[in-house]
Write a protein that holds these residues in place. Structure first.
Motif, PDB file in Angstrom:
ATOM      1  N   MET A  15      -8.859  -8.745  -5.470  1.00  0.00           N
ATOM      2  CA  MET A  15      -7.573  -8.478  -6.110  1.00  0.00           C
ATOM      3  C   MET A  15      -6.778  -9.765  -6.265  1.00  0.00           C
ATOM      4  O   MET A  15      -6.797 -10.632  -5.408  1.00  0.00           O
ATOM      5  N   SER A  16      -6.085  -9.854  -7.358  1.00  0.00           N
ATOM      6  CA  SER A  16      -5.234 -11.016  -7.581  1.00  0.00           C
ATOM      7  C   SER A  16      -3.764 -10.702  -7.307  1.00  0.00           C
ATOM      8  O   SER A  16      -2.926 -11.593  -7.354  1.00  0.00           O
ATOM      9  N   ASP A  17      -3.459  -9.446  -7.022  1.00  0.00           N
ATOM     10  CA  ASP A  17      -2.080  -9.027  -6.779  1.00  0.00           C
ATOM     11  C   ASP A  17      -1.751  -9.138  -5.294  1.00  0.00           C
ATOM     12  O   ASP A  17      -2.243  -8.369  -4.471  1.00  0.00           O
ATOM     13  N   LEU A  18      -0.939 -10.119  -4.943  1.00  0.00           N
ATOM     14  CA  LEU A  18      -0.591 -10.346  -3.543  1.00  0.00           C
ATOM     15  C   LEU A  18       0.243  -9.217  -2.953  1.00  0.00           C
ATOM     16  O   LEU A  18       0.238  -9.030  -1.741  1.00  0.00           O
ATOM     17  N   SER A  19       0.929  -8.463  -3.784  1.00  0.00           N
ATOM     18  CA  SER A  19       1.741  -7.360  -3.264  1.00  0.00           C
ATOM     19  C   SER A  19       0.868  -6.281  -2.637  1.00  0.00           C
ATOM     20  O   SER A  19       1.210  -5.733  -1.587  1.00  0.00           O
ATOM     21  N   ILE A  20      -0.252  -5.991  -3.256  1.00  0.00           N
ATOM     22  CA  ILE A  20      -1.165  -4.986  -2.694  1.00  0.00           C
ATOM     23  C   ILE A  20      -1.799  -5.508  -1.423  1.00  0.00           C
ATOM     24  O   ILE A  20      -1.899  -4.792  -0.424  1.00  0.00           O
ATOM     25  N   VAL A  21      -2.217  -6.765  -1.433  1.00  0.00           N
ATOM     26  CA  VAL A  21      -2.802  -7.377  -0.234  1.00  0.00           C
ATOM     27  C   VAL A  21      -1.785  -7.348   0.901  1.00  0.00           C
ATOM     28  O   VAL A  21      -2.109  -7.007   2.039  1.00  0.00           O
ATOM     29  N   MET A  22      -0.540  -7.686   0.588  1.00  0.00           N
ATOM     30  CA  MET A  22       0.514  -7.681   1.600  1.00  0.00           C
ATOM     31  C   MET A  22       0.738  -6.283   2.156  1.00  0.00           C
ATOM     32  O   MET A  22       0.878  -6.109   3.358  1.00  0.00           O
ATOM     33  N   ASP A  23       0.738  -5.267   1.302  1.00  0.00           N
ATOM     34  CA  ASP A  23       0.940  -3.895   1.763  1.00  0.00           C
ATOM     35  C   ASP A  23      -0.167  -3.462   2.715  1.00  0.00           C
ATOM     36  O   ASP A  23       0.092  -2.858   3.755  1.00  0.00           O
ATOM     37  N   VAL A  24      -1.400  -3.773   2.367  1.00  0.00           N
ATOM     38  CA  VAL A  24      -2.528  -3.374   3.220  1.00  0.00           C
ATOM     39  C   VAL A  24      -2.503  -4.125   4.540  1.00  0.00           C
ATOM     40  O   VAL A  24      -2.638  -3.526   5.613  1.00  0.00           O
ATOM     41  N   LEU A  25      -2.311  -5.438   4.482  1.00  0.00           N
ATOM     42  CA  LEU A  25      -2.299  -6.213   5.729  1.00  0.00           C
ATOM     43  C   LEU A  25      -1.103  -5.862   6.600  1.00  0.00           C
ATOM     44  O   LEU A  25      -1.222  -5.821   7.825  1.00  0.00           O
ATOM     45  N   SER A  26       0.041  -5.597   5.990  1.00  0.00           N
ATOM     46  CA  SER A  26       1.223  -5.285   6.797  1.00  0.00           C
ATOM     47  C   SER A  26       1.090  -3.934   7.498  1.00  0.00           C
ATOM     48  O   SER A  26       1.626  -3.750   8.588  1.00  0.00           O
ATOM     49  N   SER A  27       0.371  -3.013   6.890  1.00  0.00           N
ATOM     50  CA  SER A  27       0.234  -1.695   7.524  1.00  0.00           C
ATOM     51  C   SER A  27      -0.931  -1.641   8.518  1.00  0.00           C
ATOM     52  O   SER A  27      -1.044  -0.675   9.256  1.00  0.00           O
ATOM     53  N   THR A  28      -1.763  -2.653   8.536  1.00  0.00           N
ATOM     54  CA  THR A  28      -2.901  -2.638   9.471  1.00  0.00           C
ATOM     55  C   THR A  28      -2.838  -3.812  10.432  1.00  0.00           C
ATOM     56  O   THR A  28      -2.397  -3.670  11.555  1.00  0.00           O
ATOM     57  N   PHE A  29      -3.277  -4.968   9.986  1.00  0.00           N
ATOM     58  CA  PHE A  29      -3.470  -6.096  10.890  1.00  0.00           C
ATOM     59  C   PHE A  29      -2.176  -6.760  11.331  1.00  0.00           C
ATOM     60  O   PHE A  29      -2.090  -7.262  12.449  1.00  0.00           O
ATOM     61  N   ALA A  30      -1.146  -6.785  10.498  1.00  0.00           N
ATOM     62  CA  ALA A  30       0.114  -7.402  10.893  1.00  0.00           C
ATOM     63  C   ALA A  30       0.823  -6.586  11.963  1.00  0.00           C
ATOM     64  O   ALA A  30       1.592  -7.120  12.753  1.00  0.00           O
ATOM     65  N   GLU A  31       0.567  -5.302  12.027  1.00  0.00           N
ATOM     66  CA  GLU A  31       1.153  -4.443  13.052  1.00  0.00           C
ATOM     67  C   GLU A  31       0.288  -4.360  14.300  1.00  0.00           C
ATOM     68  O   GLU A  31       0.615  -3.652  15.236  1.00  0.00           O
ATOM     69  N   GLY A  32      -0.848  -5.042  14.288  1.00  0.00           N
ATOM     70  CA  GLY A  32      -1.709  -5.061  15.462  1.00  0.00           C
ATOM     71  C   GLY A  32      -2.709  -3.921  15.522  1.00  0.00           C
ATOM     72  O   GLY A  32      -3.445  -3.788  16.486  1.00  0.00           O
ATOM     73  N   GLU A  33      -2.746  -3.105  14.491  1.00  0.00           N
ATOM     74  CA  GLU A  33      -3.686  -1.992  14.477  1.00  0.00           C
ATOM     75  C   GLU A  33      -5.022  -2.454  13.915  1.00  0.00           C
ATOM     76  O   GLU A  33      -5.084  -3.328  13.066  1.00  0.00           O
ATOM     77  N   CYS A  34      -6.082  -1.877  14.394  1.00  0.00           N
ATOM     78  CA  CYS A  34      -7.444  -2.091  13.867  1.00  0.00           C
ATOM     79  C   CYS A  34      -7.976  -3.493  14.112  1.00  0.00           C
ATOM     80  O   CYS A  34      -9.069  -3.810  13.647  1.00  0.00           O
ATOM     81  N   ILE A  35      -7.256  -4.357  14.792  1.00  0.00           N
ATOM     82  CA  ILE A  35      -7.731  -5.728  14.972  1.00  0.00           C
ATOM     83  C   ILE A  35      -8.926  -5.770  15.910  1.00  0.00           C
ATOM     84  O   ILE A  35      -9.828  -6.569  15.716  1.00  0.00           O
ATOM     85  N   ASP A  36      -8.954  -4.896  16.896  1.00  0.00           N
ATOM     86  CA  ASP A  36     -10.082  -4.897  17.831  1.00  0.00           C
ATOM     87  C   ASP A  36     -11.370  -4.431  17.157  1.00  0.00           C
ATOM     88  O   ASP A  36     -12.460  -4.659  17.664  1.00  0.00           O
ATOM     89  N   ARG A  37     -11.287  -3.824  15.983  1.00  0.00           N
ATOM     90  CA  ARG A  37     -12.466  -3.374  15.242  1.00  0.00           C
ATOM     91  C   ARG A  37     -13.075  -4.470  14.386  1.00  0.00           C
ATOM     92  O   ARG A  37     -14.170  -4.320  13.863  1.00  0.00           O
ATOM     93  N   LEU A  38     -12.368  -5.567  14.208  1.00  0.00           N
ATOM     94  CA  LEU A  38     -12.867  -6.645  13.360  1.00  0.00           C
ATOM     95  C   LEU A  38     -13.962  -7.423  14.064  1.00  0.00           C
ATOM     96  O   LEU A  38     -13.846  -7.761  15.242  1.00  0.00           O
ATOM     97  N   ASN A  39     -15.040  -7.717  13.333  1.00  0.00           N
ATOM     98  CA  ASN A  39     -16.035  -8.644  13.859  1.00  0.00           C
ATOM     99  C   ASN A  39     -15.799  -9.991  13.184  1.00  0.00           C
ATOM    100  O   ASN A  39     -14.872 -10.153  12.394  1.00  0.00           O
ATOM    101  N   HIS A  40     -16.624 -10.960  13.490  1.00  0.00           N
ATOM    102  CA  HIS A  40     -16.374 -12.312  12.982  1.00  0.00           C
ATOM    103  C   HIS A  40     -16.551 -12.410  11.470  1.00  0.00           C
ATOM    104  O   HIS A  40     -15.889 -13.226  10.822  1.00  0.00           O
ATOM    105  N   GLU A  41     -17.398 -11.582  10.911  1.00  0.00           N
ATOM    106  CA  GLU A  41     -17.554 -11.562   9.457  1.00  0.00           C
ATOM    107  C   GLU A  41     -16.287 -11.034   8.788  1.00  0.00           C
ATOM    108  O   GLU A  41     -15.830 -11.570   7.774  1.00  0.00           O
ATOM    109  N   HIS A  42     -15.700  -9.996   9.376  1.00  0.00           N
ATOM    110  CA  HIS A  42     -14.453  -9.451   8.838  1.00  0.00           C
ATOM    111  C   HIS A  42     -13.313 -10.459   8.961  1.00  0.00           C
ATOM    112  O   HIS A  42     -12.497 -10.594   8.054  1.00  0.00           O
ATOM    113  N   ILE A  43     -13.275 -11.133  10.104  1.00  0.00           N
ATOM    114  CA  ILE A  43     -12.206 -12.112  10.331  1.00  0.00           C
ATOM    115  C   ILE A  43     -12.270 -13.221   9.294  1.00  0.00           C
ATOM    116  O   ILE A  43     -11.246 -13.646   8.761  1.00  0.00           O
TER     117      ILE A  43
END
Length: 81
Positions: free
Chosen positions: A10-38
């Motif tokens: 995606m080239s739209d940073l607003s969508i990227v920001m919405d997804v990251l802010s609702s998941t990883f920026a709030e600390g949710e789902c981070i323990d599920r990430l592996n090094h490829e995801h990171i």
């Protein structure tokens, strides 16, 4: 992983920001990430920090901070090996 790959296309940073802010920026789902995801999420966070909007910058920094606080030692171990 498919959702992260879709975000990278995606080239739209607003969508990227919405997804990251609702998941990883709030600390949710981070323990599920592996090094490829990171390695796919951190460039997205870097793109947000290069934005001109304050909310995008904060979300990018929070995402990076949360990822590094949980996976930082593992990433350092991989880098030094």
């Amino acid at each position: 992983m498919a959702a992260i790959n879709a975000l990278n296309m995606m080239s739209d940073l607003s969508i990227v920001m919405d997804v990251l802010s609702s998941t990883f920026a709030e600390g949710e789902c981070i323990d599920r990430l592996n090094h490829e995801h990171i390695s796919a999420v951190l460039p997205l966070a870097a793109n947000l920090t290069n934005s001109k909007f304050e909310l995008h910058i904060k979300t990018g920094l929070k995402t990076t901070l949360n990822i590094l606080s949980i996976h930082g030692l593992g990433l350092i171990a991989i880098k030094t090996a």
